[in-house]
Scaffold this motif. Structure first.
Motif, PDB file in Angstrom:
ATOM      1  N   ILE A 342       0.851  -1.200   0.000  1.00 59.56           N
ATOM      2  CA  ILE A 342       0.000   0.000   0.000  1.00 59.56           C
ATOM      3  C   ILE A 342       0.886   1.249   0.000  1.00 59.56           C
ATOM      4  O   ILE A 342       0.634   2.200  -0.732  1.00 59.56           O
ATOM      5  N   PHE A 343       1.956   1.200   0.794  1.00 53.83           N
ATOM      6  CA  PHE A 343       2.874   2.336   0.826  1.00 53.83           C
ATOM      7  C   PHE A 343       3.487   2.576  -0.563  1.00 53.83           C
ATOM      8  O   PHE A 343       3.535   3.714  -1.048  1.00 53.83           O
ATOM      9  N   ALA A 344       3.918   1.490  -1.215  1.00 52.93           N
ATOM     10  CA  ALA A 344       4.545   1.617  -2.541  1.00 52.93           C
ATOM     11  C   ALA A 344       3.563   2.216  -3.548  1.00 52.93           C
ATOM     12  O   ALA A 344       3.904   3.160  -4.277  1.00 52.93           O
ATOM     13  N   VAL A 345       2.341   1.699  -3.566  1.00 56.38           N
ATOM     14  CA  VAL A 345       1.329   2.196  -4.516  1.00 56.38           C
ATOM     15  C   VAL A 345       1.026   3.669  -4.216  1.00 56.38           C
ATOM     16  O   VAL A 345       0.998   4.504  -5.130  1.00 56.38           O
ATOM     17  N   ALA A 346       0.844   3.977  -2.918  1.00 61.00           N
ATOM     18  CA  ALA A 346       0.510   5.360  -2.538  1.00 61.00           C
ATOM     19  C   ALA A 346       1.666   6.296  -2.904  1.00 61.00           C
ATOM     20  O   ALA A 346       1.438   7.390  -3.438  1.00 61.00           O
ATOM     21  N   TYR A 347       2.897   5.857  -2.661  1.00 58.22           N
ATOM     22  CA  TYR A 347       4.063   6.691  -2.972  1.00 58.22           C
ATOM     23  C   TYR A 347       4.161   6.940  -4.483  1.00 58.22           C
ATOM     24  O   TYR A 347       4.362   8.083  -4.920  1.00 58.22           O
ATOM     25  N   LEU A 349       1.738   6.759  -6.734  1.00 62.33           N
ATOM     26  CA  LEU A 349       0.626   7.611  -7.175  1.00 62.33           C
ATOM     27  C   LEU A 349       0.865   9.069  -6.767  1.00 62.33           C
ATOM     28  O   LEU A 349       0.726   9.985  -7.587  1.00 62.33           O
ATOM     29  N   PHE A 350       1.255   9.271  -5.512  1.00 61.10           N
ATOM     30  CA  PHE A 350       1.450  10.623  -4.998  1.00 61.10           C
ATOM     31  C   PHE A 350       2.531  11.355  -5.811  1.00 61.10           C
ATOM     32  O   PHE A 350       2.313  12.477  -6.291  1.00 61.10           O
TER      33      PHE A 350
END
Lengths: 358, 147
Positions: A342-347, A349-350
């Protein structure tokens, strides 16, 4: 007897095709609430095939030299019948291919399909994803336009910042100290010969393993089942659904290629300033944005070196996840994997969104 | 039946074959790795270049000048003074430009900024830009390396 049947029997008599058909027909696709993710591997394969076909077509007119590359693409787009379409499809399909491959990778990651016994399938898949990025990076330079020229300067300079081996890698990639026609020749060779060769071998192993081991079921679903899992034969049931999805993707590709034709831009000039608003392809944006945000120095090392080492380390850990996530291989839940994902995807995307906004 | 002698012979043969295989691999890999390394191209050593007339470059602007095979940025400051620096950003090799509204040297790739003394003042560049010497002679601009 029909001609096809006759032909089949003729071949079968010599090479025992029946065994192969039996092997192919053995695969079943599990049916559950996450089955939709199974389609993305097939879509990636479909888009890769489109890349091979359109790539071969472009090769008929493309000239891989500093003086002629830009002009030859211009010729393809303006003089060759449907040349604009072939090039546009190649560029768009490249982007969709990377997109589909990313979705495929993340779905495999979150469903922990990489766990034992599918470690090799995961590693070959990750290597193909890295190669897909390599295809994108090398192909981007081939039109020899302004954006490509600076993207390649930055990209190869990043490779050059890797400690110890960086200089040698940069020299190898550029074919000299600077980005010149020598770089174009090397990237052309990598793009049309080296990468496709390695990719084909990896793809063969990947598909063979999928066929041999069948499709993985997500951990939670596997555990909650009491009765034998619901399945669907791969051939022809799932394949027909696959083909339907491919058809939808083909339509999306056609719309994008026709209504948003890929631009050629300005010819590269080694003695011009980098143009305002310069950006890499979207799939490199999060790394580009990170490098932009890092300060010049972090403690004793340069910011860019720190960024490159961190991305390198993260990529390596990601690729080796089946070997350090012991819990999932034992059938236990590993929440850390979910949080890291989740952190990787959020990072990603952000930073990607931020990259387009600022 | 196993003779200790035949075991020794086998070990010896294995060693010879193994060494031959390594030597063969080296003989194949060395030329390939050497081939991949691009040869050094004979470059004409440039120590100075003419960058045109003073009147060619308006005040408060900059141009990229070819210095051998490297780009150099020549800036005509609002005060009338000329300055020249390497145009290669010290961050990731992009070519910088003069940004009139900021009165600074700017790199479009990662938003690196340098002042008109070539010092890296903001963004990711880790080092200042190398400076070149500018001499005006009979209205002609001459850029040369600082020894």
């Amino acid at each position: 007897m029909k001609l096809t049947k006759k032909l089949y029997n003729w071949v079968n008599e010599r090479v025992q095709l029946d065994d192969l058909v039996k092997f192919m027909g053995k695969k079943y696709v599990p049916i559950h609430s996450h089955s939709v993710w199974y389609y993305f591997g097939g879509v990636s394969l479909f888009l890769f095939i489109i890349q091979v076909v359109t790539g071969i077509l472009l090769l008929l007119y493309y000239k891989g030299s500093e003086d002629l590359a830009f002009e030859s693409i211009h010729f393809i787009m303006s003089k060759v019948q449907f040349g604009w379409l072939i090039r546009s499809v190649h560029s768009w399909a490249a982007n969709l291919f990377v997109f589909a491959a990313f979705i495929h990778m993340f779905s495999v990651y979150f469903t922990k399909a990489y766990r034992k016994p599918r470690e090799i399938t995961w590693v070959t898949g990750m290597l193909m994803l890295f190669l897909a990025l390599g295809f994108g990076f090398s192909g981007y330079l081939l039109p020899w336009n302004e954006l490509a020229f600076f993207a390649t300067k930055v990209g190869t300079d990043i490779a050059g910042a890797v400690p110890v081996i960086g200089d040698a890698v940069m020299l190898f990639l550029r074919g000299g100290e600077n980005v010149t026609g020598a770089t174009l020749s090397r990237f052309f060779g990598l793009h049309v010969a080296v990468f496709p060769g390695i990719f084909t071998v990896l793809l063969f192993v990947h598909l063979l393993l999928v066929q041999r081991q069948g499709m993985s079921e997500p951990l939670g679903i596997e555990k909650s089942q009491v009765a034998p899992p619901k399945t669907m034969p791969f051939f022809p049931n799932f394949l027909l659904r696959d083909v339907l999805f491919w058809l939808i993707v083909l339509n999306i590709l056609a719309i994008l290629a026709v209504f948003f034709p890929w631009e050629l831009g300005k010819k590269a000039d080694a003695f011009a300033s980098a143009p305002e608003g310069i950006r890499p392809e979207w799939y490199f944006m999060f790394m580009f944005q990170t490098l932009k945000m890092l300060p010049a120095h972090l403690w004793i090392i340069e910011g860019e070196v720190f960024g490159i080492l961190m991305f390198g380390l993260a990529g390596l850990l990601w690729m080796l996840v089946p070997f350090w996530d012991r819990k999932s291989s034992q059938g236990l839940e590993n929440k850390f994997i979910n949080y890291a994902g989740i952190f990787a995807v959020a990072y990603i995307l952000f930073c990607t969104i931020l990259g387009y906004l600022v | 039946m196993d003779h200790p002698e035949s075991g020794n012979k086998r070990d010896f043969l294995k060693w010879v074959l193994g060494s031959a295989a390594v030597a063969w691999l080296g003989a194949v890999l060395y030329p390939i790795s050497a081939y991949l390394k691009p040869p050094k191209q004979g470059e004409v050593e440039v120590s100075s270049v003419k960058a045109g007339k003073v009147t060619d470059i308006e005040k408060d602007s900059g141009v990229i000048v070819r210095f051998g095979n490297k780009p150099v940025i020549l800036i005509h400051k609002a005060t009338g003074e000329f300055r020249a620096f390497s145009a290669t950003c010290t961050h990731l090799d992009c070519t910088v430009q003069y940004k009139k509204d900021l009165g600074m040297i700017w790199c479009a790739c990662h938003n690196g900024k340098y002042d008109l003394n070539g010092r890296n003042v903001s963004g990711p560049p880790p080092k200042p830009l190398d400076e070149y010497k500018v001499v005006i002679k009979d209205g002609e601009i001459l850029i040369s390396k600082i020894a």
